[in-house]
Design a protein around this motif. Structure first.
Motif, PDB file in Angstrom:
ATOM      1  N   ALA A  44      47.502  32.273  33.068  1.00 44.84           N
ATOM      2  CA  ALA A  44      48.577  33.159  33.164  1.00 44.84           C
ATOM      3  C   ALA A  44      49.205  33.283  34.581  1.00 44.84           C
ATOM      4  N   GLU A  45      50.357  33.696  34.694  1.00 43.42           N
ATOM      5  CA  GLU A  45      50.720  33.610  36.266  1.00 43.42           C
ATOM      6  C   GLU A  45      51.488  35.166  36.268  1.00 43.42           C
ATOM      7  N   SER A  46      51.587  35.603  37.463  1.00 41.35           N
ATOM      8  CA  SER A  46      52.278  36.790  37.679  1.00 41.35           C
ATOM      9  C   SER A  46      53.776  36.813  36.878  1.00 41.35           C
ATOM     10  N   PRO A  47      54.232  37.689  36.358  1.00 42.03           N
ATOM     11  CA  PRO A  47      53.799  38.912  36.149  1.00 42.03           C
ATOM     12  C   PRO A  47      52.992  39.272  35.043  1.00 42.03           C
ATOM     13  N   ASN A  48      52.547  38.079  34.512  1.00 43.00           N
ATOM     14  CA  ASN A  48      51.391  38.340  33.502  1.00 43.00           C
ATOM     15  C   ASN A  48      50.056  38.575  34.087  1.00 43.00           C
ATOM     16  N   ASP A  49      49.003  39.164  33.231  1.00 38.90           N
ATOM     17  CA  ASP A  49      47.682  39.310  33.640  1.00 38.90           C
ATOM     18  C   ASP A  49      46.726  38.302  33.361  1.00 38.90           C
ATOM     19  N   SER A 169      49.200  50.030  54.985  1.00 40.42           N
ATOM     20  CA  SER A 169      48.557  50.687  53.811  1.00 40.42           C
ATOM     21  C   SER A 169      49.252  50.443  52.510  1.00 40.42           C
ATOM     22  N   VAL A 170      48.337  50.359  51.505  1.00 38.17           N
ATOM     23  CA  VAL A 170      49.035  50.530  49.848  1.00 38.17           C
ATOM     24  C   VAL A 170      48.303  51.046  49.113  1.00 38.17           C
ATOM     25  N   PRO A 171      48.637  51.719  48.089  1.00 37.08           N
ATOM     26  CA  PRO A 171      47.755  52.379  47.202  1.00 37.08           C
ATOM     27  C   PRO A 171      47.285  51.306  46.039  1.00 37.08           C
ATOM     28  N   THR A 172      45.950  51.458  45.608  1.00 38.57           N
ATOM     29  CA  THR A 172      45.392  50.632  44.894  1.00 38.57           C
ATOM     30  C   THR A 172      44.322  51.277  44.008  1.00 38.57           C
ATOM     31  N   THR A 173      43.601  50.344  43.076  1.00 40.60           N
ATOM     32  CA  THR A 173      42.680  51.106  42.341  1.00 40.60           C
ATOM     33  C   THR A 173      41.630  50.225  42.423  1.00 40.60           C
ATOM     34  N   LEU A 174      40.269  50.939  42.579  1.00 43.33           N
ATOM     35  CA  LEU A 174      39.036  50.081  42.689  1.00 43.33           C
ATOM     36  C   LEU A 174      38.479  50.230  41.122  1.00 43.33           C
ATOM     37  N   GLN A 175      37.969  48.947  40.716  1.00 46.06           N
ATOM     38  CA  GLN A 175      37.644  48.851  39.342  1.00 46.06           C
ATOM     39  C   GLN A 175      36.609  48.186  39.130  1.00 46.06           C
ATOM     40  N   SER A 176      35.644  48.117  38.247  1.00 44.82           N
ATOM     41  CA  SER A 176      34.396  47.425  37.953  1.00 44.82           C
ATOM     42  C   SER A 176      34.693  46.636  36.669  1.00 44.82           C
ATOM     43  N   LEU A 177      34.035  45.683  36.419  1.00 41.87           N
ATOM     44  CA  LEU A 177      34.113  44.707  35.085  1.00 41.87           C
ATOM     45  C   LEU A 177      33.107  45.226  34.149  1.00 41.87           C
ATOM     46  N   GLU A 178      33.604  45.496  32.946  1.00 44.99           N
ATOM     47  CA  GLU A 178      32.634  45.810  31.788  1.00 44.99           C
ATOM     48  C   GLU A 178      31.913  45.211  31.414  1.00 44.99           C
ATOM     49  N   SER A 179      31.924  43.741  31.342  1.00 44.28           N
ATOM     50  CA  SER A 179      30.959  42.753  31.056  1.00 44.28           C
ATOM     51  C   SER A 179      29.785  42.523  32.083  1.00 44.28           C
ATOM     52  N   ASP A 180      30.361  42.823  33.477  1.00 44.22           N
ATOM     53  CA  ASP A 180      29.333  42.547  34.748  1.00 44.22           C
ATOM     54  C   ASP A 180      29.702  43.681  35.636  1.00 44.22           C
ATOM     55  N   PRO A 181      29.026  44.747  35.425  1.00 43.45           N
ATOM     56  CA  PRO A 181      29.137  46.051  36.230  1.00 43.45           C
ATOM     57  C   PRO A 181      29.028  45.682  37.871  1.00 43.45           C
ATOM     58  N   ASN A 182      28.307  44.673  38.244  1.00 45.15           N
ATOM     59  CA  ASN A 182      28.094  44.172  39.606  1.00 45.15           C
ATOM     60  C   ASN A 182      29.682  43.548  40.119  1.00 45.15           C
ATOM     61  N   GLN A 183      30.637  43.154  39.253  1.00 45.13           N
ATOM     62  CA  GLN A 183      31.903  42.783  39.787  1.00 45.13           C
ATOM     63  C   GLN A 183      33.021  43.726  39.864  1.00 45.13           C
ATOM     64  N   LYS A 187      42.448  46.272  42.442  1.00 50.10           N
ATOM     65  CA  LYS A 187      43.472  45.910  41.793  1.00 50.10           C
ATOM     66  C   LYS A 187      44.765  45.491  42.369  1.00 50.10           C
ATOM     67  N   ASN A 188      45.416  44.311  42.196  1.00 50.43           N
ATOM     68  CA  ASN A 188      46.755  43.984  42.681  1.00 50.43           C
ATOM     69  C   ASN A 188      46.938  44.335  44.230  1.00 50.43           C
ATOM     70  N   LEU A 189      45.854  43.965  44.811  1.00 45.38           N
ATOM     71  CA  LEU A 189      45.745  44.575  46.200  1.00 45.38           C
ATOM     72  C   LEU A 189      46.799  43.663  47.138  1.00 45.38           C
ATOM     73  N   TYR A 190      47.339  42.559  46.757  1.00 47.37           N
ATOM     74  CA  TYR A 190      47.930  41.487  47.489  1.00 47.37           C
ATOM     75  C   TYR A 190      49.214  41.116  46.689  1.00 47.37           C
ATOM     76  N   GLY A 191      49.317  42.107  45.613  1.00 49.36           N
ATOM     77  CA  GLY A 191      50.704  41.748  44.802  1.00 49.36           C
ATOM     78  C   GLY A 191      50.226  41.704  43.369  1.00 49.36           C
ATOM     79  N   ALA A 192      51.083  41.979  42.342  1.00 50.51           N
ATOM     80  CA  ALA A 192      50.859  41.717  41.014  1.00 50.51           C
ATOM     81  C   ALA A 192      50.111  40.546  40.674  1.00 50.51           C
ATOM     82  N   GLY A 193      48.959  40.750  39.920  1.00 52.84           N
ATOM     83  CA  GLY A 193      47.952  39.628  39.670  1.00 52.84           C
ATOM     84  C   GLY A 193      47.108  39.162  40.613  1.00 52.84           C
ATOM     85  N   TYR A 194      47.211  39.660  41.861  1.00 54.19           N
ATOM     86  CA  TYR A 194      46.245  39.173  42.994  1.00 54.19           C
ATOM     87  C   TYR A 194      45.345  40.473  43.431  1.00 54.19           C
TER      88      TYR A 194
END
Length: 288
Positions: A44-49, A169-183, A187-194
């Motif tokens: 899927a491509e932006s604006p989809n996730d 600067s940009v606001p962002t959210t740091l996230q970890s992957l539920e199925s692999d906590p080391n990932q 989120k969306n640092l370079y734009g929606a979906g990127y």
């Protein structure tokens, strides 16, 4: 004798060709006697996730009257139909009817759809219908679930601002992957979906400021390009130099502080294109 063998060979080839055509009947979306369906799956491509959404092309033949699609957790599929025919009936009853467009290349029809918000292991089904006849095809999709770690502000280096044309600067959210906590990702640092993807390592250290945990940033393409050199990609200096000592050096690596400055990131990153390096510099992330 040679003439006889040649005639025999030609006859055998003709029989083989006819058999091959018969075996293929029913696979072409354009001209079968019964309904047929082929399901193609894309990112899927932006604006989809792309983490939770799947783009699909549903191709059906010209004998198909209607086409339906449906997605549900794979664990639920067996409970909704003991056979393929039974599950096809379930999809028709509970799925979404797709609007099709004529396919001039093969005489059939197709529908482009996006199935959204799939988290975990899903099965996507498409069913072509013609009277009492149905044909079904399925694809699987594993949707990623990301867990928020912190929200904050990401500060791009001067080189990133220059090469990518991004704000300081940009606001962002740091996230970890539920199925692999080391990932991890910003989120969306370079734009929606990127997002910027990072991998947590088991290597720790310290600098003059605080204790720290090292991360790696594998090579990843960005949604930016150079008019002269094409797509711009990013990676940590260890991958650039093919030398892990750079990745685990506080002066050159990517790391998160873990004590007094807990949650703050320092990211030494390099940009590159097919022609070579596009420079390197230091980004920072400060949690709220």
């Amino acid at each position: 004798m040679n003439k006889y063998m040649n005639r025999l060979l030609i006859a055998l080839l003709a029989v083989f060709t006819m058999s091959a055509c018969t075996d293929e009947e029913g696979t072409n979306p354009g001209g079968d006697g019964s309904p047929s369906v082929i399901l193609y799956q894309y990112d899927a491509e932006s604006p989809n996730d792309p983490d939770t959404d799947s783009a699909l092309r549903i191709a059906v033949n010209n004998k198909t009257a209607d086409v339906y699609y449906f997605a549900e957790p794979t664990s639920s599929v067996s409970g909704h139909g003991a056979t393929a025919d039974a599950y096809a009936d379930y999809v028709v009853a509970n799925g979404t009817k797709a609007a099709t467009t004529a396919d001039e290349n093969n005489g059939g029809y197709y529908a482009d759809v996006v199935v959204t918000n799939m988290k975990g292991d899903y099965t996507i089904s498409a069913v072509a219908v013609s009277g009492n006849e149905k044909a079904i095809q399925q694809k699987t999709f594993f949707g990623k679930t990301w867990v928020d770690v912190s929200t904050g502000t990401y500060y791009f280096s001067g080189n990133m601002q220059k090469r990518l044309g991004v704000d300081k600067s940009v606001p962002t959210t740091l996230q970890s992957l539920e199925s692999d906590p080391n990932q991890y990702r910003f989120k969306n640092l370079y734009g929606a979906g990127y997002s910027l993807i990072l991998t947590k390592t088991d290597v720790t250290g310290a600098d003059d400021n605080d204790a720290l945990q090292f991360f790696r940033v594998a090579d990843q393409a960005l949604p930016f390009s150079s008019a002269k050199y094409g797509t711009i990609s990013v990676r940590d200096l260890g991958y650039w130099q093919n030398d892990d000592s750079f990745a685990y050096d506080p002066g050159y690596g990517v790391f998160m502080y873990t004590d007094k400055l807990k949650g703050n990131f320092v990211l030494n990153l390099q940009l590159h294109v097919t022609a070579g390096s596009f420079g390197f510099d230091t980004d920072q992330y400060v949690p709220n």
